[in-house]
Structure formats: structure tokens, C-alpha cells
Design an enzyme around this catalytic site. Sequence first.
Site, short mmCIF file in Angstrom:
data_model
loop_
_atom_site.label_atom_id
_atom_site.label_comp_id
_atom_site.label_asym_id
_atom_site.label_seq_id
_atom_site.Cartn_x
_atom_site.Cartn_y
_atom_site.Cartn_z
N HIS A 9 -4.93 -2.98 -3.19
CA HIS A 9 -4.40 -2.03 -4.19
C HIS A 9 -4.09 -2.68 -5.53
O HIS A 9 -3.56 -2.04 -6.42
CB HIS A 9 -3.14 -1.34 -3.63
CG HIS A 9 -3.43 -0.55 -2.41
ND1 HIS A 9 -3.92 0.74 -2.44
CD2 HIS A 9 -3.35 -0.89 -1.10
CE1 HIS A 9 -4.10 1.16 -1.20
NE2 HIS A 9 -3.77 0.18 -0.37
N SER A 46 0.79 -1.23 0.00
CA SER A 46 0.00 0.00 0.00
C SER A 46 0.83 1.28 0.00
O SER A 46 0.39 2.29 -0.55
CB SER A 46 -0.96 0.01 1.19
OG SER A 46 -0.24 -0.12 2.40
N LYS A 75 -11.58 1.23 -2.81
CA LYS A 75 -10.47 1.84 -3.57
C LYS A 75 -10.88 1.86 -5.06
O LYS A 75 -11.72 2.67 -5.43
CB LYS A 75 -9.19 1.08 -3.26
CG LYS A 75 -8.84 1.24 -1.75
CD LYS A 75 -7.60 0.53 -1.36
CE LYS A 75 -7.14 0.84 0.04
NZ LYS A 75 -8.09 0.68 1.14
C1 LIG Z 1 -3.41 -3.29 1.82
C2 LIG Z 1 -4.61 -2.80 2.54
N1 LIG Z 1 -5.43 -3.67 3.14
C3 LIG Z 1 -6.53 -3.29 3.80
C4 LIG Z 1 -6.87 -1.97 3.90
C5 LIG Z 1 -8.07 -1.56 4.67
O1 LIG Z 1 -9.16 -1.44 3.84
P1 LIG Z 1 -10.40 -0.54 4.28
O2 LIG Z 1 -9.98 0.87 4.01
O3 LIG Z 1 -11.53 -1.00 3.44
O4 LIG Z 1 -10.62 -0.79 5.74
C6 LIG Z 1 -6.07 -1.01 3.28
C7 LIG Z 1 -6.40 0.41 3.31
O5 LIG Z 1 -6.68 1.26 3.58
C8 LIG Z 1 -4.91 -1.43 2.60
O6 LIG Z 1 -4.09 -0.52 2.04
#
Ligand SMILES: Cc1ncc(COP(=O)(O)O)c(C=O)c1O
Length: 394
Positions: A204, A176, A235
Site C-alpha cells: 500500500h 493495510s 493495487k
Molecule cells: C499489506 C499487504 N500485503 C500483501 C497483500 C496481498 O497481495 P495480493 O492481493 O497481491 O495477494 C495485501 C493485499 O491484499 C496487503 O494488503
Amino acid sequence: MTDVAERLQELRDRGLHRRLRLVHGPQGPRVLLGGRPVLLLCSNNYLGLADHPRVRAAAAEAAMRWGAGAGASRLISGTMEPHRALEERLAEFKGYEAALLFGSGYLANTGTIAALAGPGEVVFSDELNHASIIDGCRLSRAETFVYRHGDVEHLAWGLREAAGRAALIVSDGVFSMDGDVAPLADLVRLAREHSCRLMVDEAHATGALGPGGRGSVAATGLSDEVDVVVGTLGKALGAYGAYVCASAELREYLLNTARSFIFSTALPPPLLAAALAALELLEAEPARVRRLRANAAALRAGLRAEGLEAGGGESQIVPLEVGEAEPAMALCERLLERGVFAQGIRPPTVPPGSSRLRFSVMATHEEGELRKAARRAGEAAREVGLATALPVAA
Ligand SMILES: Cc1ncc(COP(=O)(O)O)c(C=O)c1O
């Protein structure tokens, strides 16, 4: 009792204090920030679907048809039609037998990891995995072996040491904050050799990589080999929420054991309909994914022309590593003054000493404005005296 004022002051002293900024308008390529127009280069609305007219209309229609909320956890008040429809479409899109929706990516990761590993077992986690994976490992009460970023030898060593106690290997697909891709083929091989499950978080990668944006696992042709794929709806799919793709049996296990699924209200119908409309647009218009990649390449080339070398391979996440938190935030502010909003990222989101500016590109940016943004980044870096300290293009 914690002294809140003291803790806040400490954060300020260390350059780690955060604040919220008010943005006007939807998460499009350009927004108003504090009343000033800026180019938005820090949103994960990668494909420009959060503000797409069809996605908005789908959410509005669903609100009229099914209401604003889901009322309770699905195990209490039932699965609604849009939950079922979206799960079926997501499983098909990712090439899996089944999918299970969660309230968010954070909830999907914490709930799934804690369901798949427990005391006496070992979870293997890349050191740059997202915080929700780290917290999932903590919640599982399994031992966590954190292997060096992308270091397959280190992981293999840890697996041998675990001597049969390995339950799960877990990795971001596209990282990320770094934008690079996990060594998926090696992770698959090691998971098979050590008879443990492999879980890949495609938050991502979905909509950005692989055939038709199916993600990093599909890009490497490994869907049959990865036990659990997590994806988010907030996203590239422009809405909010998340899903886990797995076998039908594993789905049944998760809905019986993942506490963040059991004890949390189900996703609301308007978001489900929005995500479904976004998925349909992604399938109908794969050119969006190509455009995203072309835009990422344009920004990277522009930065290189300024003498700035971004990390992260070729993905839409374009990190410019600075080092300490304060200069990273100074660069963010200087760039903002020039009409470009790219967020400064500091610990604990990234390891100490690796604070950075994280640009995230959208398919709906124009190449010309990305090149201009890169020029502004070069000016800002020179102004704060960072140009020579940053990674220099060859
Ligand atoms: C790799 C990754 N997994 C999980 C999440 C969490 O997702 P959410 O924003 O839907 O809680 C994020 C981001 O914000 C992320 O970058």
C-alpha cells in the site's frame, strides 16, 4: 467432519458472514453496484491505472504477441521477455539490485518468509501485519514473536530475549487496514543491532508514498538498509501479481527455495505488460501521487467537518473505527444507500472490537465528490446512532 451449515450460521450469528457483490464496469471512481451508480471508495486501484487506456491496450497487445498464459513455472518452461523486462524496471524503480516476480502478494510473502526463516529461528512480526505475512510466519515453522503495533521497545525486548536466534523482522510499510506507516528507521537500527534481516511489505506504499511513489522505504531514504522489499502489482499498479526486491544473491536464493515461486505458474504476459505500462505512467506522471494525497486530505477534512476523526495519518487508507462488527456493517449499508461504497472491515481482517469502515481513495476521484461522500458518512453515522460513539474530531 466440519458441519458447514453450522459454521455458516455461527458466522451469521456473530455478524461475520461475508458475501460477494457484483460490480459492473472497471474499478473506476464510480461503478454500478446492483444496477445503481455508487462512488467506489474501497478499491486499491489508487492511481486509477487499472482502467487507464494505455494499461488496457498494453495488456491486449501482449495477449496478441505472447498469448494469454505463461504455461508453467519459470523454472520449468522459462522466463518470457516480459518477465525479465518488468523485473529489471521494478528493481530500478525501487533502487535495488534485483527483483523477482511472484504470482501475488500473498504468494510473495508466504514464500519469502518461509525461505528466510526456519525451525529454531525467530521471526518478529508487527501485530497488524497483513494475513499473508502471518501465514508466511506459520509456514516457516520458525517461532514468531508478534510485537505490539509499531512498538519499537516491545520489539527490542523480544530481540534481546531471542538471544541470537532472530532471523527476520517483517512489517507492512503502510498498514493495510490502518493506513499508518511503520517506524522504519527504528526497524533498520534494530535489525542491524541484532544481525537479522528486515523485510518491508510495500503493497500500500508503492505509488502512494515517497519520491515519485517509490514507497515508504524510499521515503525514509533507507533502500540500502532494508534487505527485502515486497510490492504488489494489483493495487496502485493496476494489474495483478507481486515482486520482491533484494540483492542479486538473495534473488537467486529465493528462486531456488521459495516454494510459492517454484511450484506455481508464472504471471501471464498480459498482466506483466499492463503492470509495465502502469509503472511507466507512474514515472511519467508523478502528479498522480500528489493528487492521491490531496484527495486523501480532502476526505479526511470532510469527515472531520462531520465530527468524525479518521485514523491512519495522512495516507490514502482512511479508516473510521466503529468497534463491533454489526454496527460497522450497518454503517456500510446506510452509506451504500446514499450512493457511497466503503467496505466494512471485520475480524479476522482486523482485531476483535476494532471493526471499521475503510475508505480507500483514488487519484481519479474528484475532491467535490469526496467532500460529498464525507457528508453522507456523517448522515449515515447519525442515522445508525454511531456519531457519538465514533472518534470525534477535536
Ligand atoms: C499489506 C499487504 N500485503 C500483501 C497483500 C496481498 O497481495 P495480493 O492481493 O497481491 O495477494 C495485501 C493485499 O491484499 C496487503 O494488503
